[in-house]
Write a protein that holds these residues in place. Structure first.
Motif, PDB file in Angstrom:
ATOM      1  N   ASP A 233      10.754  -0.933   8.059  1.00  0.00           N
ATOM      2  CA  ASP A 233      11.023   0.282   7.313  1.00  0.00           C
ATOM      3  C   ASP A 233       9.702   0.988   7.015  1.00  0.00           C
ATOM      4  OD1 ASP A 233      12.004   2.309   5.774  1.00  0.00           O
ATOM      5  OD2 ASP A 233      12.716   1.036   4.118  1.00  0.00           O
ATOM      6  N   ARG A 234       9.474   2.119   7.665  1.00  0.00           N
ATOM      7  CA  ARG A 234       8.227   2.858   7.453  1.00  0.00           C
ATOM      8  C   ARG A 234       8.130   3.424   6.042  1.00  0.00           C
ATOM      9  NH1 ARG A 234       5.649   4.257  12.228  1.00  0.00           N
ATOM     10  NH2 ARG A 234       3.972   4.901  10.815  1.00  0.00           N
ATOM     11  N   GLY A 235       9.269   3.511   5.375  1.00  0.00           N
ATOM     12  CA  GLY A 235       9.229   4.001   4.004  1.00  0.00           C
ATOM     13  C   GLY A 235       8.457   3.088   3.068  1.00  0.00           C
ATOM     14  N   LEU A 236       8.386   1.793   3.402  1.00  0.00           N
ATOM     15  CA  LEU A 236       7.612   0.856   2.578  1.00  0.00           C
ATOM     16  C   LEU A 236       6.128   1.207   2.631  1.00  0.00           C
ATOM     17  CD1 LEU A 236       9.372  -2.497   3.535  1.00  0.00           C
ATOM     18  CD2 LEU A 236       9.681  -1.140   1.457  1.00  0.00           C
TER      19      LEU A 236
ATOM     20  N   LEU B 157       1.663   4.709  -4.170  1.00  0.00           N
ATOM     21  CA  LEU B 157       1.340   3.952  -5.380  1.00  0.00           C
ATOM     22  C   LEU B 157      -0.133   3.590  -5.477  1.00  0.00           C
ATOM     23  CD1 LEU B 157       4.455   1.588  -5.517  1.00  0.00           C
ATOM     24  CD2 LEU B 157       3.966   3.543  -6.987  1.00  0.00           C
ATOM     25  N   GLY B 158      -0.940   4.036  -4.521  1.00  0.00           N
ATOM     26  CA  GLY B 158      -2.383   3.847  -4.619  1.00  0.00           C
ATOM     27  C   GLY B 158      -2.975   2.793  -3.718  1.00  0.00           C
ATOM     28  N   ALA B 159      -2.168   2.149  -2.864  1.00  0.00           N
ATOM     29  CA  ALA B 159      -2.706   1.131  -1.957  1.00  0.00           C
ATOM     30  C   ALA B 159      -3.438   1.807  -0.803  1.00  0.00           C
ATOM     31  CB  ALA B 159      -1.579   0.257  -1.413  1.00  0.00           C
TER      32      ALA B 159
ATOM     33  N   VAL C 189      -1.461  -3.014   5.458  1.00  0.00           N
ATOM     34  CA  VAL C 189      -1.355  -3.887   6.633  1.00  0.00           C
ATOM     35  C   VAL C 189      -1.277  -5.345   6.211  1.00  0.00           C
ATOM     36  CG1 VAL C 189      -2.561  -4.681   8.690  1.00  0.00           C
ATOM     37  CG2 VAL C 189      -2.488  -2.237   8.162  1.00  0.00           C
ATOM     38  N   ARG C 190      -2.116  -5.736   5.263  1.00  0.00           N
ATOM     39  CA  ARG C 190      -2.209  -7.150   4.878  1.00  0.00           C
ATOM     40  C   ARG C 190      -1.003  -7.631   4.065  1.00  0.00           C
ATOM     41  NH1 ARG C 190      -6.448  -6.695   2.384  1.00  0.00           N
ATOM     42  NH2 ARG C 190      -5.819  -6.995   0.205  1.00  0.00           N
ATOM     43  N   ARG C 191      -0.465  -6.776   3.199  1.00  0.00           N
ATOM     44  CA  ARG C 191       0.572  -7.220   2.271  1.00  0.00           C
ATOM     45  C   ARG C 191       1.981  -6.769   2.639  1.00  0.00           C
ATOM     46  NH1 ARG C 191      -2.162  -6.580  -3.777  1.00  0.00           N
ATOM     47  NH2 ARG C 191      -4.058  -7.782  -3.326  1.00  0.00           N
ATOM     48  N   ILE C 192       2.109  -5.783   3.519  1.00  0.00           N
ATOM     49  CA  ILE C 192       3.440  -5.275   3.865  1.00  0.00           C
ATOM     50  C   ILE C 192       3.738  -5.462   5.346  1.00  0.00           C
ATOM     51  CG2 ILE C 192       4.909  -3.230   3.928  1.00  0.00           C
ATOM     52  CD1 ILE C 192       3.480  -2.208   1.469  1.00  0.00           C
ATOM     53  N   LEU C 193       2.830  -4.981   6.208  1.00  0.00           N
ATOM     54  CA  LEU C 193       3.113  -5.006   7.639  1.00  0.00           C
ATOM     55  C   LEU C 193       3.020  -6.408   8.223  1.00  0.00           C
ATOM     56  CD1 LEU C 193       3.787  -3.423  10.174  1.00  0.00           C
ATOM     57  CD2 LEU C 193       1.341  -2.987  10.486  1.00  0.00           C
ATOM     58  N   LEU C 194       1.925  -7.118   7.959  1.00  0.00           N
ATOM     59  CA  LEU C 194       1.743  -8.446   8.551  1.00  0.00           C
ATOM     60  C   LEU C 194       2.802  -9.451   8.113  1.00  0.00           C
ATOM     61  CD1 LEU C 194      -2.130  -8.965   8.640  1.00  0.00           C
ATOM     62  CD2 LEU C 194      -0.573  -8.464  10.523  1.00  0.00           C
TER      63      LEU C 194
END
Length: 291
Positions: free
Chosen positions: A159-162, A169-171, A177-182
């Motif tokens: 989901d690209r919305g994430l 939110l400031g990331a 990449v490290r906390r959502i995509l991977l």
């Protein structure tokens, strides 16, 4: 008519499994037959001689170590390249995406001998001699495409919305990449690493032209076939099959255990929810104040 179709389907499955497994059974039986020629007929007698000779073969052990080292190097090279290519292809569109996708997939369609010769000639222009390092580079040039296809398929459910929400939110991009995509790509990366490892182990054509004076398991087996095959090759194949089956059964057992744990956890959560709902629906009993 339905019963006849089921009967034909089961017959097909039986013939298919027999066709796939019977050669493996014959090959494993030859490793236990006390005959200089690898066969199960005539059966001379049970023996473990070929396993003893196999473990005493220093060249085989060196080839095994070389194979594992090359496979690890291929995984280290292929997984980042394949994952990066998949992320890049997934983020662009149009003609550029088509061209880049074609360039990455093309090595899969190229014969291994062509890749091996091309790798050898290319690095020879820079004075790099043949060896296991060229075998790893040559194999990674097409094995990374398998990793790319797996990661690209996994990205279709992302989901690209994430990403947009995290950026709002400031990331920063590294945190996204490290906390959502991977974390979303971990299953595909693990599968890609496993495929890269086993693809490297079974590779022959590319390795044959780039190995230099070093041996790998496939080259070792090839040399044994040329010089006169003995049942030690059957013993080696039987060990590999048994190890593969043990690993497969372990992962299947772990998967089912995890699935049962998830079901039990869901049932427990459902029971707690029902108990809380019942507690909320019960009438509240009040007592008069004591004098």
């Amino acid at each position: 008519m339905r019963s006849r179709s089921n009967w034909l389907f089961h017959l097909y499955i039986f013939i298919f499994l027999l066709y796939m497994l019977l050669p493996l059974v014959v090959m494993g039986g030859a490793a236990l037959n006390d005959s200089r020629f690898p066969s199960v007929y005539p059966w001379v007698g049970f023996t473990s001689q070929w396993f003893v000779e196999l473990f005493q073969d220093a060249r085989m052990w060196q080839a095994f170590v070389n194979t594992i080292l090359v496979a690890i190097a291929v995984v280290i090279i292929s997984v980042p390249i394949g994952a990066a290519a998949a992320i890049l292809i997934n983020s662009i569109a149009g003609t550029t995406r088509t061209v880049l996708y074609g360039l990455m997939v093309a090595p899969i369609l190229t014969p291994g001998a062509v890749i091996g010769i091309s790798t050898l000639l290319f690095w020879n222009e820079f004075g790099v001699p043949a060896g296991l390092h060229l075998s790893a580079l040559g194999q990674a040039s097409y094995i990374s495409a398998f990793v790319m296809l797996l990661v690209l398929a996994r990205l279709q459910s992302f989901d690209r919305g994430l990403e947009e929400a995290a950026l709002d939110l400031g990331a920063n991009y590294n945190q996204v990449v490290r906390r959502i995509l991977l974390p979303h790509l971990y299953p595909a990366l693990g599968a890609g690493a496993a495929i890269a490892f086993f693809q490297s182990i079974e590779n022959f054509n590319t390795t044959l032209f780039t190995r230099g004076t070093y041996d790998t398991l496939t080259v070792y087996v090839f040399s044994k076939v040329r010089s006169g095959i003995t049942p030690t090759i059957n013993a080696l194949a039987l060990i590999l099959i048994v190890v593969t089956l043990v690993i497969m059964l372990y992962f299947e057992w772990a998967r089912r255990r995890k699935e049962k744990a998830l079901v039990a956890r869901a049932d427990t959560k459902e029971q707690i929810t029902k108990a809380e709902a019942i507690g909320r629906n019960q009438p509240q009993v009040t007592f008069p104040p004591t004098q």
